[in-house]
Design a protein around this motif. Sequence first.
Motif, PDB file in Angstrom:
ATOM      1  N   SER A  16       0.810  -1.222   0.090  1.00  0.00           N
ATOM      2  CA  SER A  16       0.008   0.003  -0.054  1.00  0.00           C
ATOM      3  C   SER A  16       0.967   1.180   0.054  1.00  0.00           C
ATOM      4  CB  SER A  16      -0.767   0.213   1.282  1.00  0.00           C
ATOM      5  OG  SER A  16      -0.217   0.412   2.261  1.00  0.00           O
ATOM      6  N   ALA A  17       0.506   2.519  -0.525  1.00  0.00           N
ATOM      7  CA  ALA A  17       1.108   3.648  -0.355  1.00  0.00           C
ATOM      8  C   ALA A  17       1.699   3.927   0.919  1.00  0.00           C
ATOM      9  CB  ALA A  17       0.231   4.714  -1.289  1.00  0.00           C
ATOM     10  N   ARG A  18       0.775   3.836   1.971  1.00  0.00           N
ATOM     11  CA  ARG A  18       0.883   4.081   3.321  1.00  0.00           C
ATOM     12  C   ARG A  18       1.892   3.402   3.755  1.00  0.00           C
ATOM     13  NH1 ARG A  18      -0.820   3.284   8.727  1.00  0.00           N
ATOM     14  NH2 ARG A  18      -0.894   5.228   9.883  1.00  0.00           N
ATOM     15  N   ASP A  19       2.203   2.057   3.481  1.00  0.00           N
ATOM     16  CA  ASP A  19       3.090   1.330   3.900  1.00  0.00           C
ATOM     17  C   ASP A  19       4.500   1.720   3.373  1.00  0.00           C
ATOM     18  OD1 ASP A  19       1.672  -0.726   5.309  1.00  0.00           O
ATOM     19  OD2 ASP A  19       1.380  -2.128   3.807  1.00  0.00           O
ATOM     20  N   VAL A  20       4.699   2.195   2.328  1.00  0.00           N
ATOM     21  CA  VAL A  20       5.785   2.625   1.699  1.00  0.00           C
ATOM     22  C   VAL A  20       6.226   3.976   2.438  1.00  0.00           C
ATOM     23  CG1 VAL A  20       6.795   3.673  -0.481  1.00  0.00           C
ATOM     24  CG2 VAL A  20       5.337   1.784  -0.630  1.00  0.00           C
ATOM     25  N   ARG A  21       5.300   4.747   2.667  1.00  0.00           N
ATOM     26  CA  ARG A  21       5.666   5.981   3.507  1.00  0.00           C
ATOM     27  C   ARG A  21       6.178   5.792   4.994  1.00  0.00           C
ATOM     28  NH1 ARG A  21       0.371   7.574   1.207  1.00  0.00           N
ATOM     29  NH2 ARG A  21      -0.520   7.579   3.189  1.00  0.00           N
ATOM     30  N   LEU A  22       5.611   4.826   5.524  1.00  0.00           N
ATOM     31  CA  LEU A  22       5.849   4.295   6.938  1.00  0.00           C
ATOM     32  C   LEU A  22       7.174   3.701   6.894  1.00  0.00           C
ATOM     33  CD1 LEU A  22       2.470   2.948   8.418  1.00  0.00           C
ATOM     34  CD2 LEU A  22       3.675   5.062   8.853  1.00  0.00           C
ATOM     35  N   ALA A  23       7.528   2.977   5.918  1.00  0.00           N
ATOM     36  CA  ALA A  23       8.776   2.498   5.723  1.00  0.00           C
ATOM     37  C   ALA A  23       9.915   3.374   5.389  1.00  0.00           C
ATOM     38  CB  ALA A  23       9.028   1.388   4.383  1.00  0.00           C
ATOM     39  N   ALA A  24       9.694   4.500   4.804  1.00  0.00           N
ATOM     40  CA  ALA A  24      10.484   5.578   4.486  1.00  0.00           C
ATOM     41  C   ALA A  24      10.542   6.358   5.889  1.00  0.00           C
ATOM     42  CB  ALA A  24      10.020   6.617   3.589  1.00  0.00           C
ATOM     43  N   ARG A  25       9.547   6.650   6.669  1.00  0.00           N
ATOM     44  CA  ARG A  25       9.209   7.354   7.924  1.00  0.00           C
ATOM     45  C   ARG A  25      10.298   6.563   8.896  1.00  0.00           C
ATOM     46  NH1 ARG A  25       3.585   8.551  10.326  1.00  0.00           N
ATOM     47  NH2 ARG A  25       3.275   9.211   8.191  1.00  0.00           N
ATOM     48  N   SER A  26      10.211   5.398   8.763  1.00  0.00           N
ATOM     49  CA  SER A  26      10.999   4.527   9.966  1.00  0.00           C
ATOM     50  C   SER A  26      12.548   4.567   9.485  1.00  0.00           C
ATOM     51  CB  SER A  26      10.617   3.076   9.958  1.00  0.00           C
ATOM     52  OG  SER A  26      10.856   2.492   8.744  1.00  0.00           O
ATOM     53  N   GLY A  27      13.165   4.846   8.372  1.00  0.00           N
ATOM     54  CA  GLY A  27      14.248   4.670   7.843  1.00  0.00           C
ATOM     55  C   GLY A  27      14.434   3.497   7.195  1.00  0.00           C
ATOM     56  N   ALA A  28      13.550   2.526   7.216  1.00  0.00           N
ATOM     57  CA  ALA A  28      13.799   1.071   6.508  1.00  0.00           C
ATOM     58  C   ALA A  28      13.853   1.191   5.121  1.00  0.00           C
ATOM     59  CB  ALA A  28      12.595   0.312   6.910  1.00  0.00           C
ATOM     60  N   LEU A  29      13.363   2.188   4.560  1.00  0.00           N
ATOM     61  CA  LEU A  29      13.333   2.358   2.998  1.00  0.00           C
ATOM     62  C   LEU A  29      14.312   3.778   2.722  1.00  0.00           C
ATOM     63  CD1 LEU A  29      12.483   1.856   0.073  1.00  0.00           C
ATOM     64  CD2 LEU A  29      10.305   3.334   0.392  1.00  0.00           C
ATOM     65  N   GLN A  30      15.421   3.414   1.877  1.00  0.00           N
ATOM     66  CA  GLN A  30      16.283   4.651   1.877  1.00  0.00           C
ATOM     67  C   GLN A  30      16.582   4.623   0.087  1.00  0.00           C
ATOM     68  OE1 GLN A  30      19.651   4.632   4.263  1.00  0.00           O
ATOM     69  NE2 GLN A  30      18.552   4.238   6.200  1.00  0.00           N
ATOM     70  N   SER A  31      15.944   4.002  -0.604  1.00  0.00           N
ATOM     71  CA  SER A  31      16.395   3.801  -1.920  1.00  0.00           C
ATOM     72  C   SER A  31      15.295   4.448  -2.695  1.00  0.00           C
ATOM     73  CB  SER A  31      16.554   2.114  -2.428  1.00  0.00           C
ATOM     74  OG  SER A  31      15.368   1.440  -2.149  1.00  0.00           O
ATOM     75  N   HIS A  32      15.382   4.210  -4.076  1.00  0.00           N
ATOM     76  CA  HIS A  32      14.579   5.068  -4.985  1.00  0.00           C
ATOM     77  C   HIS A  32      13.010   4.106  -4.714  1.00  0.00           C
ATOM     78  CE1 HIS A  32      14.333   1.801  -7.896  1.00  0.00           C
ATOM     79  NE2 HIS A  32      15.626   1.942  -7.989  1.00  0.00           N
ATOM     80  N   THR A  33      11.977   4.930  -5.120  1.00  0.00           N
ATOM     81  CA  THR A  33      10.532   4.262  -5.167  1.00  0.00           C
ATOM     82  C   THR A  33       9.828   3.697  -6.561  1.00  0.00           C
ATOM     83  OG1 THR A  33       9.718   6.582  -5.309  1.00  0.00           O
ATOM     84  CG2 THR A  33       9.934   5.936  -3.026  1.00  0.00           C
ATOM     85  N   SER A  34      10.819   3.672  -7.594  1.00  0.00           N
ATOM     86  CA  SER A  34      10.177   3.213  -8.534  1.00  0.00           C
ATOM     87  C   SER A  34       9.794   1.669  -8.619  1.00  0.00           C
ATOM     88  CB  SER A  34      11.250   3.195  -9.801  1.00  0.00           C
ATOM     89  OG  SER A  34      11.011   2.858 -11.094  1.00  0.00           O
TER      90      SER A  34
END
Length: 271
Positions: A16-34
């Motif tokens: 989900s879009a929200r899951d991606v945002r939360l992963a970025a918010r936590s620092g778990a996602l640091q790469s591109h979003t393509s």
Amino acid sequence: MSTLQAPFRTPDAASSARDVRLAARSGALQSHTSGLASAHVQGNLVILPKSHAADFLRYCQANPKPCPLLGVSEPGDPALPMLGEDIDIRSDLPRYRVWRDGELVDEPGDVRALWREDLVSFVIGCSFTFEHALMAEGIALRHVVQQRNVAMYRTNIATVPAGVFRGPMVCSMRPLRATDAIRAVQITSRFPAVHGAPVHLGDPALIGIRAIAHPDYGDPVDVMPDELPVFWACGVTPQAALAEARLPFAITHAPGAMLVTDLPHHRLACF
């Protein structure tokens, strides 16, 4: 604001879009979003002091191909309710760029420590939406297949000035065979809110690009002998304008590290 749940699974196309945002918010996602949350619209980001917001709004209105606006925040408000539930623009992108006096000075994973009450956020349409439409029609995109960021170039196409904002259009490039390029023009014309149809096909030198193998932003991809380089206006254009304007302070997304919104792609199709 919601409490973060851990651990996060790595976001993918089905997230989900929200899951991606939360992963970025936590620092778990640091790469591109393509390719992440592939059913949802992604956006480029520009954050400016209120004193320059009116000029930047006029710049976007004068240059709708590279700068199609999806949403604008209230000053000091990190939320963008028109684009998604529980968005915190200070932390919900994987990577940001911080600009001072027109120079890139940092690429942090969040900008909460830099937030001010006079800051206004602008979210600009991203080509990932029309990429989804292209792939749904069976048009392969090499950078997606190779899991790279799209190649982006500063061109000699001038944008329309507004106040202190001016500079070259930045274009993204996708190599396509001629028949796919023709179909791509038809498909992307349906999506003016995310750059619309290409601005150039063929010889890159005609728009001031001398070294196709060396993009100014993103990752290089090969152009095969039976392919045309196809160029679309790109939402990184405001970063070139910020460099020209030499504002004392501004924040943008890092190229390829977008805000994933709750908007479904079909909402942006004009026909």
